[in-house]
Structures are given as structure tokens and as C-alpha cells.
Design a protein around this motif. Structure first.
Motif, PDB file in Angstrom:
ATOM      1  N   HIS A 134      19.542 -11.794 -15.151  1.00 61.07           N
ATOM      2  CA  HIS A 134      18.541 -10.931 -15.780  1.00 61.07           C
ATOM      3  C   HIS A 134      17.862 -10.056 -14.732  1.00 61.07           C
ATOM      4  CE1 HIS A 134      15.424  -9.550 -18.501  1.00 61.07           C
ATOM      5  NE2 HIS A 134      14.481 -10.054 -17.720  1.00 61.07           N
ATOM      6  N   ILE A 135      17.492 -10.655 -13.596  1.00 63.55           N
ATOM      7  CA  ILE A 135      16.849  -9.890 -12.519  1.00 63.55           C
ATOM      8  C   ILE A 135      17.782  -8.802 -11.999  1.00 63.55           C
ATOM      9  CG2 ILE A 135      15.920 -10.007 -10.178  1.00 63.55           C
ATOM     10  CD1 ILE A 135      15.046 -12.896 -10.845  1.00 63.55           C
ATOM     11  N   ALA A 136      19.059  -9.163 -11.775  1.00 67.14           N
ATOM     12  CA  ALA A 136      20.032  -8.188 -11.276  1.00 67.14           C
ATOM     13  C   ALA A 136      20.239  -7.056 -12.272  1.00 67.14           C
ATOM     14  CB  ALA A 136      21.367  -8.891 -10.991  1.00 67.14           C
ATOM     15  N   SER A 137      20.238  -7.386 -13.560  1.00 69.05           N
ATOM     16  CA  SER A 137      20.389  -6.365 -14.600  1.00 69.05           C
ATOM     17  C   SER A 137      19.217  -5.387 -14.579  1.00 69.05           C
ATOM     18  CB  SER A 137      20.486  -7.036 -15.973  1.00 69.05           C
ATOM     19  OG  SER A 137      20.495  -6.076 -17.007  1.00 69.05           O
ATOM     20  N   CYS A 138      18.010  -5.924 -14.408  1.00 65.77           N
ATOM     21  CA  CYS A 138      16.822  -5.066 -14.354  1.00 65.77           C
ATOM     22  C   CYS A 138      16.821  -4.207 -13.091  1.00 65.77           C
ATOM     23  CB  CYS A 138      15.554  -5.918 -14.424  1.00 65.77           C
ATOM     24  SG  CYS A 138      15.345  -6.780 -16.007  1.00 65.77           S
ATOM     25  N   LEU A 139      17.266  -4.788 -11.965  1.00 66.91           N
ATOM     26  CA  LEU A 139      17.399  -4.004 -10.736  1.00 66.91           C
ATOM     27  C   LEU A 139      18.361  -2.836 -10.938  1.00 66.91           C
ATOM     28  CD1 LEU A 139      17.615  -6.709  -7.904  1.00 66.91           C
ATOM     29  CD2 LEU A 139      15.979  -4.824  -8.001  1.00 66.91           C
ATOM     30  N   ALA A 140      19.487  -3.130 -11.578  1.00 68.86           N
ATOM     31  CA  ALA A 140      20.480  -2.083 -11.828  1.00 68.86           C
ATOM     32  C   ALA A 140      19.901  -0.989 -12.730  1.00 68.86           C
ATOM     33  CB  ALA A 140      21.730  -2.687 -12.452  1.00 68.86           C
ATOM     34  N   ASP A 141      19.172  -1.405 -13.754  1.00 66.89           N
ATOM     35  CA  ASP A 141      18.545  -0.442 -14.668  1.00 66.89           C
ATOM     36  C   ASP A 141      17.594   0.472 -13.902  1.00 66.89           C
ATOM     37  OD1 ASP A 141      17.478   0.397 -17.478  1.00 66.89           O
ATOM     38  OD2 ASP A 141      15.684  -0.266 -16.394  1.00 66.89           O
ATOM     39  N   PHE A 142      16.772  -0.111 -13.027  1.00 72.50           N
ATOM     40  CA  PHE A 142      15.793   0.656 -12.270  1.00 72.50           C
ATOM     41  C   PHE A 142      16.475   1.625 -11.302  1.00 72.50           C
ATOM     42  CE2 PHE A 142      12.940   1.178  -8.583  1.00 72.50           C
ATOM     43  CZ  PHE A 142      11.806   1.676  -9.223  1.00 72.50           C
ATOM     44  N   ILE A 143      17.479   1.129 -10.610  1.00 70.13           N
ATOM     45  CA  ILE A 143      18.185   1.963  -9.627  1.00 70.13           C
ATOM     46  C   ILE A 143      18.853   3.155 -10.314  1.00 70.13           C
ATOM     47  CG2 ILE A 143      20.227   1.975  -8.123  1.00 70.13           C
ATOM     48  CD1 ILE A 143      19.318  -0.825  -7.197  1.00 70.13           C
ATOM     49  N   LYS A 144      19.423   2.931 -11.487  1.00 71.22           N
ATOM     50  CA  LYS A 144      20.051   4.025 -12.219  1.00 71.22           C
ATOM     51  C   LYS A 144      19.016   5.028 -12.710  1.00 71.22           C
ATOM     52  CE  LYS A 144      24.008   1.195 -13.418  1.00 71.22           C
ATOM     53  NZ  LYS A 144      24.619   0.286 -14.414  1.00 71.22           N
ATOM     54  N   GLU A 145      17.854   4.526 -13.162  1.00 66.82           N
ATOM     55  CA  GLU A 145      16.781   5.429 -13.584  1.00 66.82           C
ATOM     56  C   GLU A 145      16.313   6.319 -12.436  1.00 66.82           C
ATOM     57  OE1 GLU A 145      13.383   3.701 -15.400  1.00 66.82           O
ATOM     58  OE2 GLU A 145      14.447   3.046 -17.200  1.00 66.82           O
ATOM     59  N   GLN A 146      16.320   5.754 -11.222  1.00 69.63           N
ATOM     60  CA  GLN A 146      15.861   6.484 -10.050  1.00 69.63           C
ATOM     61  C   GLN A 146      16.991   7.263  -9.360  1.00 69.63           C
ATOM     62  OE1 GLN A 146      12.608   6.618  -8.995  1.00 69.63           O
ATOM     63  NE2 GLN A 146      12.072   5.444 -10.823  1.00 69.63           N
ATOM     64  N   ALA A 147      18.192   7.214  -9.949  1.00 72.81           N
ATOM     65  CA  ALA A 147      19.361   7.922  -9.402  1.00 72.81           C
ATOM     66  C   ALA A 147      19.637   7.528  -7.952  1.00 72.81           C
ATOM     67  CB  ALA A 147      19.171   9.438  -9.526  1.00 72.81           C
ATOM     68  N   LEU A 148      19.642   6.217  -7.712  1.00 71.18           N
ATOM     69  CA  LEU A 148      19.842   5.708  -6.350  1.00 71.18           C
ATOM     70  C   LEU A 148      21.126   4.874  -6.231  1.00 71.18           C
ATOM     71  CD1 LEU A 148      16.157   4.556  -5.682  1.00 71.18           C
ATOM     72  CD2 LEU A 148      17.304   6.535  -4.662  1.00 71.18           C
ATOM     73  N   GLU A 149      22.074   5.081  -7.162  1.00 73.46           N
ATOM     74  CA  GLU A 149      23.274   4.242  -7.179  1.00 73.46           C
ATOM     75  C   GLU A 149      24.100   4.347  -5.897  1.00 73.46           C
ATOM     76  OE1 GLU A 149      22.326   6.439  -9.566  1.00 73.46           O
ATOM     77  OE2 GLU A 149      23.322   5.989 -11.468  1.00 73.46           O
ATOM     78  N   GLU A 150      24.077   5.501  -5.274  1.00 73.62           N
ATOM     79  CA  GLU A 150      24.917   5.712  -4.092  1.00 73.62           C
ATOM     80  C   GLU A 150      24.167   5.467  -2.785  1.00 73.62           C
ATOM     81  OE1 GLU A 150      28.118   6.139  -4.491  1.00 73.62           O
ATOM     82  OE2 GLU A 150      27.689   6.027  -6.647  1.00 73.62           O
TER      83      GLU A 150
END
Length: 430
Positions: free
Chosen positions: A112-128
Motif C-alpha cells: 500500500h505504501i509503495a502504491s501511494c509512493l508511485a501515485d505521488f511520484i507520477k503526479e509530480q512527474a518524477l518517474e525518470e
């Protein structure tokens, strides 16, 4: 307390802490700190004083983007902090942890924590972007290094199976790796939050069990002060209501000091006290209704709202009694009693916080010390700050000036700064 029936006054007197009693508690707490720092006594100490391995403090020259994950309750916060010398920018988002996860299996929590981290990173456009992460894990944690922390036990209503005795950094890294869609390097884990716990800077030479870099003079100590009293050292100030709330908690007999000061418990302490006073016919005609019987219905937010009533004014108090507890006809005398119950528990909580902080300030011994304080009670109760200052002043050694400062998002920002300093220390020198 002339409005209070004589037979009920004993309950209120039991909540008072005199300066003499405060100094005795302080003496006991200081002794517990020494036990926690000692190599031979640490294992049996209830105030564990875990070294955090944080020795490099921010210089103000850090640059880059750094993630922080602040986990310590039913909600957790994810932050991205952008540092550029003296410039600071922060974006954050709060995520909920459902009850079934708080009391579920290990993989449920960390997935759940990792999923929320992924959601936040994608919202902030920091995937790369390769992001250093500072992980504030606000539960009793034995730190084996800056990026390794073993959970001692759960508190704050959590009881996730399969985590106690495990490295929480490794569990989070596994959940992140399993997803494969975000780039995160956990550079630091921190097991503290100011509020029901406290941390301070200690001289390395006094931390006997520290096996880190002893060439550096200081290390931040996570006291786990919420456990103060687990061995009975605070029994002489605990009331029948403290014992009742503890008995019905998820961690009976543990985190005794936390149960005296934390917003998680203060409302329930007020509720069980009101039930007793009603039973003794000091309130509501002796009638305890279903609402008043309901565990945790009286909240710490209500305590703060009641405290906002001016002297002799009962607008908020009457509204809460009517709308939340179905007592529409509470008299002014009854409102005054309810206000007094709330006031007494807040005063005692402030006094216990003051004792812990005064003890740590005296240990540090610098001439001027600023204490960062976080927590809902400190932030929202209109008198809590002033009460803490009032109770701390006679306990702090002469010649030491202190300030209490609200540290909003303190543990999240702190985790990001620790991640920044750790990343800087790990970076190859030019």
C-alpha cells in the motif's frame, strides 16, 4: 472547584502534578535515559534511547530533489522537497491507511505504501528521476545503521503481522522493487517523532552502545520516551481512568507515558472520567446514555474546542454535549465540570511533556536551545504551548534559555533533510 460535589474532587486532585512530583518524575526519567544509553543496561531499559546514526546535520547548502515518507498513524504523508542552497520548496500529499491494513499482513502495508509512493511520484512527474528517500517510521525502532531499522513493537493502534523483528527499510525496498515503476533509493530511516516521543543530540562518548562513526562528536538519539513508565515508574501518578484506558487499548501495559500525553488517548480519558462522574450523579442526572458509553467518541479535537470557550462561557461545550452526546439540557454547572475535566487532562499532559523536554534540555546543556514540537495537541489546543513553557521554566537549569517552536510537517521535512545530508555524504567527492 466550588461547583464540584465533594465526593468527586478526589478524581481531579489525582491529576495534579506538583513541582516536587515533577522533579521526582524528572529524576526517574533521567535515570531511564542513562539505562537506555548504557551498553550493559540498554537491553532491559524501557526508554530505549536508540542511536539514529544521524550525525551529519544540514548545512543549508544542500541541493536537489528529495523524497520523504512520514509514517506514524492512520494517515501518512509523502513529500518532495526541492533544495537549492537557502531556497526551499515542498509539495506533499496525505494518504490514508485503512483499518484492515493497520491490522493486516506485512505485504498489505508495504504494498500500500509503495502504491501511494508511485501515485505521488507520477503526479509530480518524477518517474525518470532517481530520488533519495528519507523514511520517518514513527514506531519503536532499533536502528542498525542509517538505512536499517528493526521494528521492536507496534503502537498507535497498529498490529501488522510479520513486521516485528524485521528491517522496515528492506520490506519497503522489496515492495518498491516488486512494482518496478519508480526509482527510489532509501538513504535514511528515522524512528522518531516529537510529540509522544522525543529525540535529542547526544555526545557520542555518552552513547556506550553506539557502533557508528566515533570520530564525529554527536549523534541524534531517539529516546522512545512514550514507553517511560512501562516498568511501573509512573504508577504513583496513574489514576483509575488511566488504568481503564490502558486495559482496553491494543497494547495493554505498553507506552504508558504516551497514554498520558498523546492526542490518541486524551479524549478517551475525558470520556471515561465523565462516565464516572455521571455515575456519581455529578453530571446529567446520573444517566449515562449510549453515546457517552461509546469508546473513543470523545475526541481530542473536542477538548480543544471546549478550551476555546472563554471563562464563564459555554457555547462550544453545550454544542458538543448536545450534538455529539445527546445531552441537550446540560446546565452551566455541568458544562463547567466538563470543562474542568478537559483542562485537568491537558494540564497533566503538558506537565509530562515539559518534564521530558526539560530533562533533555538539561542534558544538552547549551546556553540557548530551540525545541521543535509537532503533534495535534500542541498545534491545536489554545493553551498547550503556554502550559508547557510554564511547567518547563522551573525545571530547566539556570543559565539555559529555551524556545518551543511549532515544527509543521517536522518529521517529513526532517526526513527529507536527513536524506539530503546522507546522499551528500554518499556522493563521491570531486
Amino acid at each position: 472547584m466550588e461547583f464540584l460535589p465533594e465526593k468527586c474532587k478526589k478524581h481531579f486532585n489525582a491529576l495534579d502534578i506538583t513541582e516536587q512530583t515533577a522533579r521526582e518524575i524528572m529524576k526517574r526519567f533521567d535515570n531511564e535515559i542513562n539505562l537506555g544509553l548504557g551498553a550493559k543496561t540498554h537491553k532491559k531499559a524501557v526508554v530505549k534511547c536508540f542511536p539514529t546514526y544521524v550525525q551529519d546535520l544540514p548545512t543549508g547548502q544542500e541541493k536537489g530533489k528529495f523524497l520523504a515518507l512520514d509514517l506514524g498513524g492512520t494517515n501518512f504523508r509523502v513529500l518532495v522537497v526541492t533544495l537549492d542552497g537557502g531556497n526551499f520548496d515542498m509539495q506533499s500529499k496525505i494518504y490514508a491507511i485503512p483499518q484492515e491494513i493497520m491490522k493486516g499482513a506485512c505485504n498489505m502495508l508495504f504494498d500500500h505504501i509503495a502504491s501511494c509512493l508511485a501515485d505521488f511520484i507520477k503526479e509530480q512527474a518524477l518517474e525518470e528521476t532517481d530520488l533519495p528517500l528519507g523514511f520517518t517510521f514513527s514506531f519503536p525502532l532499533t536502528q542498525m545503521g542509517l538505512t536499517k531499522g528493526i521494528l521492536e513493537r507496534w503502537n498507535k493502534g497498529f498490529n501488522v503481522s510479520g513486521v516485528v523483528g524485521k528491517d522496515v527499510v528492506q520490506l519497503l525496498e522489496e515492495a518498491i522493487r516488486k512494482r518496478g515503476d519508480i526509482k527510489i533509493q532509501i538513504t535514511a530511516v528515522i524512528g522518531f517523532i516529537v510529540g509522544s516521543n522525543a529525540c535529542y543530540v547526544e555526545k557520542v562518548e555518552k552513547v556506550e552502545l553506539f557502533d557508528g562513526d566515533k570520530s564525529k562528536p554527536y549523534v541524534i538519539i531517539n529516546t522512545e520516551s512514550g514507553a517511560f513508565g512501562d516498568d511501573g515508574k509512573l504508577n504513583f501518578i496513574r489514576t483509575e481512568f488511566d488504568k481503564e484506558v490502558d486495559k482496553k487499548s491494543i497494547n495493554k501495559g505498553k507506552q504508558i507515558n504516551e497514554k498520558l500525553v498523546s492526542g490518541m488517548y486524551l479524549g478517551e480519558l475525558v470520556r471515561v472520567t465523565l462516565c464516572k462522574l455521571t455515575k456519581e450523579k455529578a453530571l446529567f442526572g446520573g444517566k449515562i446514555n449510549d453515546k457517552l458509553k461509546k469508546k473513543d467518541l470523545f475526541t481530542t479535537v473536542m477538548i480543544s474546542e471546549i478550551a476555546a470557550d472563554a471563562a464563564g462561557i459555554f457555547d462550544n461545550t453545550k454544542k458538543i454535549l448536545e450534538e455529539e452526546f445527546d445531552y441537550p439540557n446540560a446546565t452551566e454547572n455541568e458544562c463547567a465540570i466538563v470543562q474542568l475535566v478537559c483542562e485537568k487532562y491537558i494540564q497533566r499532559a503538558a506537565h509530562m511533556c515539559a518534564i521530558v523536554l526539560a530533562s533533555l534540555i538539561n542534558r544538552i546543556g547549551e546556553s540557548k536551545i530551540t525545541v521543535g514540537v509537532d503533534g495535534s495537541v500542541y498545534r491545536f489546543h489554545p493553551q498547550f504551548h503556554d502550559l508547557m513553557v510554564k511547567f518547563m521554566t522551573p525545571l530547566v537549569n539556570p543559565g539555559i534559555e529555551f524556545d518551543l517552536m511549532l515544527s509543521e510537517d517536522g518529521s517529513g521535512r526532517g526526513a527529507a533533510l536527513v536524506a539530503a545530508t546522507a546522499a551528500s555524504a554518499l556522493a563521491p567527492s570531486e
